[in-house]
Motif scaffolding. Structure first.
Motif, PDB file in Angstrom:
ATOM      1  N   LEU A   2       0.839  -1.200   0.000  1.00 47.92           N
ATOM      2  CA  LEU A   2       0.000   0.000   0.000  1.00 47.92           C
ATOM      3  C   LEU A   2       0.876   1.253   0.000  1.00 47.92           C
ATOM      4  CD1 LEU A   2      -2.791   1.414   0.363  1.00 47.92           C
ATOM      5  CD2 LEU A   2      -2.417   1.222   2.830  1.00 47.92           C
ATOM      6  N   LYS A   3       0.551   2.174  -0.899  1.00 48.92           N
ATOM      7  CA  LYS A   3       1.277   3.440  -0.962  1.00 48.92           C
ATOM      8  C   LYS A   3       0.281   4.596  -0.893  1.00 48.92           C
ATOM      9  CE  LYS A   3       5.053   1.595  -3.787  1.00 48.92           C
ATOM     10  NZ  LYS A   3       5.807   1.722  -5.058  1.00 48.92           N
ATOM     11  N   ILE A   4       0.524   5.528   0.008  1.00 50.67           N
ATOM     12  CA  ILE A   4      -0.341   6.700   0.164  1.00 50.67           C
ATOM     13  C   ILE A   4       0.494   7.953  -0.097  1.00 50.67           C
ATOM     14  CG2 ILE A   4      -1.737   8.052   1.767  1.00 50.67           C
ATOM     15  CD1 ILE A   4      -2.413   5.463   3.213  1.00 50.67           C
ATOM     16  N   LYS A   5       0.048   8.781  -1.046  1.00 55.12           N
ATOM     17  CA  LYS A   5       0.790   9.990  -1.380  1.00 55.12           C
ATOM     18  C   LYS A   5       0.505  11.123  -0.407  1.00 55.12           C
ATOM     19  CE  LYS A   5       1.873  13.064  -5.248  1.00 55.12           C
ATOM     20  NZ  LYS A   5       1.609  13.376  -6.674  1.00 55.12           N
ATOM     21  N   GLU A   6      -0.778  11.244   0.031  1.00 57.35           N
ATOM     22  CA  GLU A   6      -1.158  12.366   0.889  1.00 57.35           C
ATOM     23  C   GLU A   6      -2.347  11.971   1.766  1.00 57.35           C
ATOM     24  OE1 GLU A   6      -2.550  17.084   0.401  1.00 57.35           O
ATOM     25  OE2 GLU A   6      -2.364  15.766  -1.360  1.00 57.35           O
ATOM     26  N   ILE A   7      -2.325  12.382   3.033  1.00 58.93           N
ATOM     27  CA  ILE A   7      -3.450  12.163   3.940  1.00 58.93           C
ATOM     28  C   ILE A   7      -4.146  13.489   4.197  1.00 58.93           C
ATOM     29  CG2 ILE A   7      -4.163  11.458   6.262  1.00 58.93           C
ATOM     30  CD1 ILE A   7      -1.902   9.471   6.288  1.00 58.93           C
ATOM     31  N   ILE A   8      -5.461  13.509   4.017  1.00 59.48           N
ATOM     32  CA  ILE A   8      -6.242  14.738   4.183  1.00 59.48           C
ATOM     33  C   ILE A   8      -7.306  14.520   5.246  1.00 59.48           C
ATOM     34  CG2 ILE A   8      -7.858  16.327   3.060  1.00 59.48           C
ATOM     35  CD1 ILE A   8      -6.403  15.905   0.484  1.00 59.48           C
ATOM     36  N   ARG A   9      -7.435  15.489   6.154  1.00 59.93           N
ATOM     37  CA  ARG A   9      -8.503  15.457   7.162  1.00 59.93           C
ATOM     38  C   ARG A   9      -9.530  16.523   6.787  1.00 59.93           C
ATOM     39  NH1 ARG A   9      -6.522  15.328  13.248  1.00 59.93           N
ATOM     40  NH2 ARG A   9      -8.622  14.505  13.457  1.00 59.93           N
ATOM     41  N   PRO A  10     -10.600  16.160   6.105  1.00 57.03           N
ATOM     42  CA  PRO A  10     -11.601  17.145   5.677  1.00 57.03           C
ATOM     43  C   PRO A  10     -12.299  17.797   6.860  1.00 57.03           C
ATOM     44  CG  PRO A  10     -12.392  14.914   5.315  1.00 57.03           C
ATOM     45  CD  PRO A  10     -10.955  14.784   5.708  1.00 57.03           C
ATOM     46  N   GLN A  11     -12.796  18.997   6.631  1.00 61.30           N
ATOM     47  CA  GLN A  11     -13.483  19.751   7.671  1.00 61.30           C
ATOM     48  C   GLN A  11     -14.986  19.523   7.667  1.00 61.30           C
ATOM     49  OE1 GLN A  11     -11.571  21.572   9.969  1.00 61.30           O
ATOM     50  NE2 GLN A  11     -10.054  20.338   8.856  1.00 61.30           N
ATOM     51  N   SER A  12     -15.475  18.808   6.680  1.00 60.86           N
ATOM     52  CA  SER A  12     -16.916  18.544   6.589  1.00 60.86           C
ATOM     53  C   SER A  12     -17.140  17.261   5.809  1.00 60.86           C
ATOM     54  CB  SER A  12     -17.643  19.696   5.894  1.00 60.86           C
ATOM     55  OG  SER A  12     -17.248  19.761   4.518  1.00 60.86           O
ATOM     56  N   GLN A  42      -3.810   8.308  -3.963  1.00 60.09           N
ATOM     57  CA  GLN A  42      -3.341   9.682  -4.082  1.00 60.09           C
ATOM     58  C   GLN A  42      -3.664  10.486  -2.827  1.00 60.09           C
ATOM     59  OE1 GLN A  42      -1.508  11.158  -6.652  1.00 60.09           O
ATOM     60  NE2 GLN A  42      -1.304   9.006  -7.249  1.00 60.09           N
ATOM     61  N   LYS A  43      -4.930  10.436  -2.419  1.00 56.96           N
ATOM     62  CA  LYS A  43      -5.353  11.167  -1.227  1.00 56.96           C
ATOM     63  C   LYS A  43      -6.150  10.239  -0.320  1.00 56.96           C
ATOM     64  CE  LYS A  43      -5.456  15.696  -3.474  1.00 56.96           C
ATOM     65  NZ  LYS A  43      -6.275  16.877  -3.856  1.00 56.96           N
ATOM     66  N   ALA A  44      -5.608   9.961   0.856  1.00 53.84           N
ATOM     67  CA  ALA A  44      -6.302   9.156   1.845  1.00 53.84           C
ATOM     68  C   ALA A  44      -7.134  10.082   2.726  1.00 53.84           C
ATOM     69  CB  ALA A  44      -5.301   8.379   2.687  1.00 53.84           C
ATOM     70  N   ILE A  45      -8.419   9.788   2.851  1.00 53.86           N
ATOM     71  CA  ILE A  45      -9.365  10.692   3.516  1.00 53.86           C
ATOM     72  C   ILE A  45      -9.603  10.198   4.938  1.00 53.86           C
ATOM     73  CG2 ILE A  45     -11.649  11.734   3.359  1.00 53.86           C
ATOM     74  CD1 ILE A  45     -11.556  10.750   0.322  1.00 53.86           C
ATOM     75  N   ASP A  46      -9.202  10.999   5.909  1.00 57.07           N
ATOM     76  CA  ASP A  46      -9.299  10.653   7.329  1.00 57.07           C
ATOM     77  C   ASP A  46     -10.512  11.368   7.932  1.00 57.07           C
ATOM     78  OD1 ASP A  46      -9.005  10.176  10.008  1.00 57.07           O
ATOM     79  OD2 ASP A  46      -7.033  11.111  10.202  1.00 57.07           O
ATOM     80  N   LEU A  47     -11.517  10.592   8.374  1.00 58.14           N
ATOM     81  CA  LEU A  47     -12.758  11.162   8.902  1.00 58.14           C
ATOM     82  C   LEU A  47     -12.714  11.405  10.412  1.00 58.14           C
ATOM     83  CD1 LEU A  47     -15.401   8.943   7.038  1.00 58.14           C
ATOM     84  CD2 LEU A  47     -14.460  11.140   6.313  1.00 58.14           C
TER      85      LEU A  47
END
Length: 255
Positions: A2-12, A42-47
């Motif tokens: 598994l390769k993740i380029k970027e982790i993003i924590r959305p605000q909504s 590309q972008k892993a979405i952290d809820l």
């Protein structure tokens, strides 16, 4: 790997939903099964920053956020008192405590895994899922659908007095189940779900818990073979586990 380029924590949730529409992006959840895959994200979405990690209780129901862990469900006194320990029993053999401290109910149900103890147990409860765009629908209906890019926001369990039982068989204690069975007897009747056939669990209503009824129920499911067991063995095991679940229920007082 598994390769993740970027982790993003959305605000909504809206931001998370928009990000999740791209095929190269993924929602993380507990990331326990995903990390075993061979994909590039590309972008892993952290809820985890959206307040979806609570169990809320009212007089009529439990509302369980998608980021609530299996360990939290295992230890939740109110939820387990309502369903006679069904949830605790269904998750306590899933790998180990460290694993259950990370695995989430959202990931467990959204994945619709054939081996899922969690899906098997929640199917016999009066369970609904709330999807960000798809709204609220019964878990059984959701489980039969193909995966899409919606977001499972929370799980809703309606309270019903009754008796519940969970039975599974594993070749080794922390392995995936060879077969899993959940049974509920409430004021709405009797429901049973059989999972790890190895297909995903399905729930059905039955008129009673008599031996012939349970045999007919076991025979009504389809079974398959894999490295853990043959289809013939699973079919035999279904009758055995249903009988044990019925005996467990019949030995309990109404809760």
């Amino acid at each position: 790997m598994l390769k993740i380029k970027e982790i993003i924590r959305p605000q909504s949730l809206e931001e998370a939903y928009e990000l999740n529409q791209k095929r190269t992006n993924r929602i993380l959840g507990g990331m326990l099964w995903m990390r075993m895959s061979n994909i590039q994200i590309q972008k892993a979405i952290d809820l985890s920053g959206l307040g979806l990690n609570e169990v809320e209780e009212t007089e009529e129901e439990f509302s369980i956020g998608c980021m609530v862990t299996l360990r939290e469900l295992e230890l939740h006194e109110g939820l387990n008192a309502c369903c006679d320990g069904l949830i605790r029993r269904s998750v306590e053999d899933i790998v180990g405590v460290q694993f259950r401290n990370s695995a989430t109910i959202g990931g467990s149900l959204f994945g619709r895994f054939g081996f899922s103890d969690v899906l098997t147990a929640f199917l016999v409860l009066d369970t609904y899922v709330e999807l960000y765009k798809g709204g609220i629908c019964p878990l059984a209906e959701f489980a039969a659908k193909k995966r899409d890019n919606d977001i499972l926001v929370r799980v809703i369990v309606k309270k019903h007095r009754g008796r519940y039982a969970y039975q599974s068989y594993r070749n080794t204690k922390t392995d995936f189940p060879v077969l899993a069975v959940a049974v509920a007897e409430t004021e709405d009747g009797v429901k049973a779900a059989i999972g790890a056939r190895p297909q995903r669990a399905e729930v059905r209503k039955v008129p009673n818990l008599e031996k012939e009824t349970l045999k007919t129920l076991a025979d009504s499911y389809s079974y398959g073979s894999n490295m853990r067991a043959s289809a013939e063995y699973r079919k035999h095991l279904a009758s055995v586990l249903l009988k044990r679940a019925a005996e467990e229920i019949q030995g309990k007082e109404n809760v």
